[in-house]
Design an enzyme around this catalytic site. Structure first.
Site, PDB file in Angstrom:
ATOM      1  N   TYR A  55       0.822  -1.215   0.000  1.00 13.66           N
ATOM      2  CA  TYR A  55       0.000   0.000   0.000  1.00 13.66           C
ATOM      3  C   TYR A  55       0.855   1.264   0.000  1.00 13.66           C
ATOM      4  CZ  TYR A  55      -4.059  -2.898   0.158  1.00 13.66           C
ATOM      5  OH  TYR A  55      -5.017  -3.814  -0.205  1.00 13.66           O
ATOM      6  N   ASP A  93      -8.008   4.836  -5.205  1.00 11.16           N
ATOM      7  CA  ASP A  93      -7.277   6.050  -5.598  1.00 11.16           C
ATOM      8  C   ASP A  93      -8.178   7.264  -5.390  1.00 11.16           C
ATOM      9  OD1 ASP A  93      -8.798   6.785  -8.034  1.00 11.16           O
ATOM     10  OD2 ASP A  93      -7.915   5.004  -8.943  1.00 11.16           O
ATOM     11  N   HIS A 115     -14.590   0.481  -1.174  1.00  5.16           N
ATOM     12  CA  HIS A 115     -13.466  -0.359  -0.744  1.00  5.16           C
ATOM     13  C   HIS A 115     -12.391   0.453  -0.016  1.00  5.16           C
ATOM     14  CE1 HIS A 115     -14.502  -3.695  -3.917  1.00  5.16           C
ATOM     15  NE2 HIS A 115     -15.302  -3.707  -2.873  1.00  5.16           N
ATOM     16  N   CYS A 123      -7.326   3.291  12.782  1.00  6.48           N
ATOM     17  CA  CYS A 123      -6.809   2.738  14.029  1.00  6.48           C
ATOM     18  C   CYS A 123      -7.417   1.357  14.239  1.00  6.48           C
ATOM     19  CB  CYS A 123      -7.167   3.680  15.190  1.00  6.48           C
ATOM     20  SG  CYS A 123      -6.758   2.980  16.807  1.00  6.48           S
ATOM     21  N   GLY A 181     -15.655  -0.064 -16.245  1.00  5.09           N
ATOM     22  CA  GLY A 181     -14.293  -0.547 -15.997  1.00  5.09           C
ATOM     23  C   GLY A 181     -14.142  -1.469 -14.809  1.00  5.09           C
ATOM     24  N   THR A 182     -15.078  -2.393 -14.646  1.00  7.37           N
ATOM     25  CA  THR A 182     -14.920  -3.387 -13.568  1.00  7.37           C
ATOM     26  C   THR A 182     -15.163  -4.786 -14.135  1.00  7.37           C
ATOM     27  OG1 THR A 182     -15.726  -4.142 -11.411  1.00  7.37           O
ATOM     28  CG2 THR A 182     -17.276  -2.872 -12.729  1.00  7.37           C
ATOM     29  N   ASN A 207     -16.841  -0.935 -20.833  1.00  8.50           N
ATOM     30  CA  ASN A 207     -15.613  -1.670 -20.508  1.00  8.50           C
ATOM     31  C   ASN A 207     -14.817  -1.822 -21.799  1.00  8.50           C
ATOM     32  OD1 ASN A 207     -13.718  -3.806 -19.613  1.00  8.50           O
ATOM     33  ND2 ASN A 207     -15.152  -4.104 -17.925  1.00  8.50           N
ATOM     34  N   ALA A 225     -12.310   3.715 -21.643  1.00  6.02           N
ATOM     35  CA  ALA A 225     -13.212   4.578 -20.861  1.00  6.02           C
ATOM     36  C   ALA A 225     -13.079   6.047 -21.255  1.00  6.02           C
ATOM     37  CB  ALA A 225     -12.915   4.404 -19.363  1.00  6.02           C
TER      38      ALA A 225
END
Ligand code: BJW
Length: 236
Positions: A55, A93, A115, A123, A181-182, A207, A225
């Site tokens: 990450y 993002d 997500h 925390c 776009g998935t 897509n 896209a």
């Protein structure tokens, strides 16, 4: 066809032309791990250094990318649309956020990162979410609790996606659902088209190629896209 209430779902494909890699493309592996094996609470418990490095690299890379024409087209639609408009992104993002802040400041725009968000941390003890623009150490002390650690504010496999009540309410009331776009490989997002269909909505997939659930949509528009999204929403 006239529409009033729109829900748009976006995935990694909308950010691909900005230079953010997708998950399940040809380069969808990370350092030899299947993505599903890195993005889990178990992986974080087992090897926090590996997961934090994953990450940290992605967080740092965000400063090198910009929103593209598809992100901007959605921000412009949100600003002019008079009915309800909910943008749900699976992406962590901040390109939708930046596209909105950029051309049309201050206009109403509801964006849900279902997500989570790369630029935030959480925390482990209190769940408090805070901005986190830099690196996170394997054992990063939480500023919120002396016994807490920081983890990425990311929804991993097996965890509950965020704001599901709000999303399901919007899907039940929408008359246009657009999925952009998935791959349709991850639930519950892959099931949103079903909920929208049950509400009687027109359902459209945009897509590069038909996704796993392409047959569930009324229409499919296939191409990059940045080319397809602006034209589709300009025509509404
Ligand atoms: C372009 C393009 C261009 C490229 N233009 N297009 C068995 C059956 C069913 C479900 C399960 C099961 N076993 C387990 C589950 C549940 C599990 C799941 O779905 N697993 C599947 C693998 C089967 N889901 C969960 O665990 C979720 N939680 C959950 O279900 O909780 C319980 C619950 C119950 C009931 C209601 C609600 C909840 C949590 C899922 C968390 C996903 N997290 C990740 C990682 C974290 C974020 C991060 O680190 O970034 O999220 S996984 C990863 O996949 C990431 C993405 O958001 C997500 C979706 O990927 P996406 O966006 O579709 O990307 P790709 O790469 O797959 O596809 C890109 C697409 O773009 C392709 O189609 C290209 O063609 C296209 N494209 N360039 C247009 N230029």
């Amino acid at each position: 066809m006239t529409h009033r209430n729109i829900v748009v779902l976006t995935g990694a494909g909308i950010s691909a032309e900005s230079g953010v890699p997708t998950f399940r493309g040809a380069d969808g592996l990370w350092e030899g791990h299947r993505f599903e094996d890195v993005a889990t609470p178990e992986a974080f418990a087992r090897d926090p250094e590996l997961v934090q490095r994953f990450y940290n690299l992605r967080r740092a890379a965000l400063s090198t990318v910009q929103p593209n024409a598809a992100h901007h087209a959605l921000a412009e639609l949100a600003a002019r649309w008079e009915g309800d408009f909910l943008l749900v992104t699976q992406n962590v993002d901040d390109l939708h956020d930046r596209a909105h802040a950029d051309p049309l400041p201050g206009m109403g725009f509801e964006l849900i990162h279902m997500h989570g968000e790369l630029l935030k941390g959480r925390c482990t003890r209190t769940g408090l979410v805070s901005d986190w623009p830099g690196d996170m150490a394997a054992h990063e002390p939480s500023p919120d609790h002396p016994d807490g650690w920081m983890r990425p504010h990311i929804v991993w496999f097996g965890e509950m996606p965020l704001h599901m009540d709000r999303i399901e309410r919007a899907l039940a009331a929408c008359d246009l659902f657009v999925s952009i776009g998935t791959s349709g490989a991850v639930y519950p997002a892959a099931g949103f088209v079903d909920l929208a269909r049950r509400a009687g909505a027109r359902t459209v997939e945009i897509n590069l190629e038909p996704s796993l659930g392409a047959g569930l949509f009324d229409e499919g528009l296939y191409g990059p896209a940045t080319e397809v999204v602006p034209g589709f929403f300009a025509a509404l």
